[in-house]
Design a protein around this motif. Structure first.
Motif, PDB file in Angstrom:
ATOM      1  N   ILE A   1       0.838  -1.201   0.000  1.00 31.27           N
ATOM      2  CA  ILE A   1       0.000   0.000   0.000  1.00 31.27           C
ATOM      3  C   ILE A   1       0.874   1.253   0.000  1.00 31.27           C
ATOM      4  N   ALA A   2       1.895   1.239   0.854  1.00 30.25           N
ATOM      5  CA  ALA A   2       2.787   2.393   0.943  1.00 30.25           C
ATOM      6  C   ALA A   2       3.530   2.621  -0.373  1.00 30.25           C
ATOM      7  N   ASP A   3       3.990   1.533  -0.995  1.00 28.22           N
ATOM      8  CA  ASP A   3       4.704   1.658  -2.269  1.00 28.22           C
ATOM      9  C   ASP A   3       3.807   2.287  -3.341  1.00 28.22           C
ATOM     10  N   GLU A   4       2.557   1.828  -3.390  1.00 32.38           N
ATOM     11  CA  GLU A   4       1.627   2.386  -4.373  1.00 32.38           C
ATOM     12  C   GLU A   4       1.366   3.869  -4.105  1.00 32.38           C
ATOM     13  N   ALA A   5       1.387   4.244  -2.817  1.00 30.41           N
ATOM     14  CA  ALA A   5       1.128   5.638  -2.434  1.00 30.41           C
ATOM     15  C   ALA A   5       2.372   6.502  -2.563  1.00 30.41           C
ATOM     16  N   GLY A   6       3.533   5.863  -2.739  1.00 25.22           N
ATOM     17  CA  GLY A   6       4.769   6.622  -2.858  1.00 25.22           C
ATOM     18  C   GLY A   6       5.281   7.143  -1.529  1.00 25.22           C
ATOM     19  N   ILE A   7       5.000   6.401  -0.444  1.00 24.71           N
ATOM     20  CA  ILE A   7       5.463   6.808   0.883  1.00 24.71           C
ATOM     21  C   ILE A   7       6.150   5.631   1.555  1.00 24.71           C
ATOM     22  N   LEU A   8       6.807   5.873   2.679  1.00 30.08           N
ATOM     23  CA  LEU A   8       7.422   4.800   3.458  1.00 30.08           C
ATOM     24  C   LEU A   8       6.343   4.073   4.253  1.00 30.08           C
TER      25      LEU A   8
END
Length: 212
Positions: free
Chosen positions: A50-57
């Motif tokens: 989920i974080a990768d898709e959102a571009g966050i850690l």
């Protein structure tokens, strides 16, 4: 069974998470999570995904949600509450049973168009959720939805609008399964608008396929 998406597809479907804050950021993250849960499967989707898709850690996600399960809960609770409220409102506003049924079916197809990932998530996970602590409301909402539809169907039967020889418990299941399974092939940006799908469905439901 859920299908997988190419990397980044959930992010595009939900919109970019960068450049927003507060409730907008939460909504965007929930949209990404819903898309991944629906297409990859809840168990198969990690917080890192989920974080990768959102571009966050991954750690940044916990500033907004306590866990992956909390995200699932918020997605489903909001979807089911809104859906039940809409169905109850239709039942109250439309006294004519046929018109009420028309509106229930139209509202269902509209939900498939506007919240396809939440619908697919519910369809894919409902059996598991019914046994999961903390998600008891899923079964209760499902029962309340069924009762609302059955009240409309039985009222129509009592009024002589719907056939007397039809088992309305079976009729509800026929309608429920044919309508909601549409989420597996319906594309919100495709050629068919939800209103057109609802009209076609109602034409066949009431008139059948036979010409005479």
């Amino acid at each position: 069974m859920a299908t997988r998406t190419r990397r980044g597809s959930a992010k595009r479907a939900a919109g970019p998470a960068g450049g927003t804050s507060g409730s907008d950021r939460r909504d965007e993250l929930l949209g990404i999570a819903a898309a991944l849960f629906a297409t990859r499967g809840y168990a198969e989707t990690t917080v890192r995904d989920i974080a990768d898709e959102a571009g966050i850690l991954s750690g940044s996600l916990y500033h907004h949600f306590s866990s992956k399960e909390a995200m699932l809960d918020e997605i489903l609770r909001g979807f089911l509450t809104d859906l039940l409220d809409r169905f109850n409102r239709i039942e109250r506003e439309f006294e004519d049973p046929r018109q009420a049924l028309d509106e229930l079916i139209a509202a269902s197809f509209q939900s498939i168009s506007t919240t396809p990932h939440a619908v697919a998530l519910y369809q894919n996970q409902v059996d598991t959720l019914l046994r999961q602590p903390g998600f008891e409301y899923v079964g209760e909402c499902s029962r309340q939805v069924e009762k609302a539809w059955l009240r409309v169907l039985l009222a129509g039967q009592k009024a002589g609008v719907f056939r007397e020889d039809v088992d309305m418990n079976l009729m509800y299941r026929f309608i429920r399964d044919t309508v909601w399974s549409t989420v597996r092939w319906y594309r919100p940006r495709g050629k068919y608008k939800p209103e057109a799908v609802a009209k076609q469905y109602l034409d066949v439901l009431y008139g059948g396929l036979l010409t005479s």
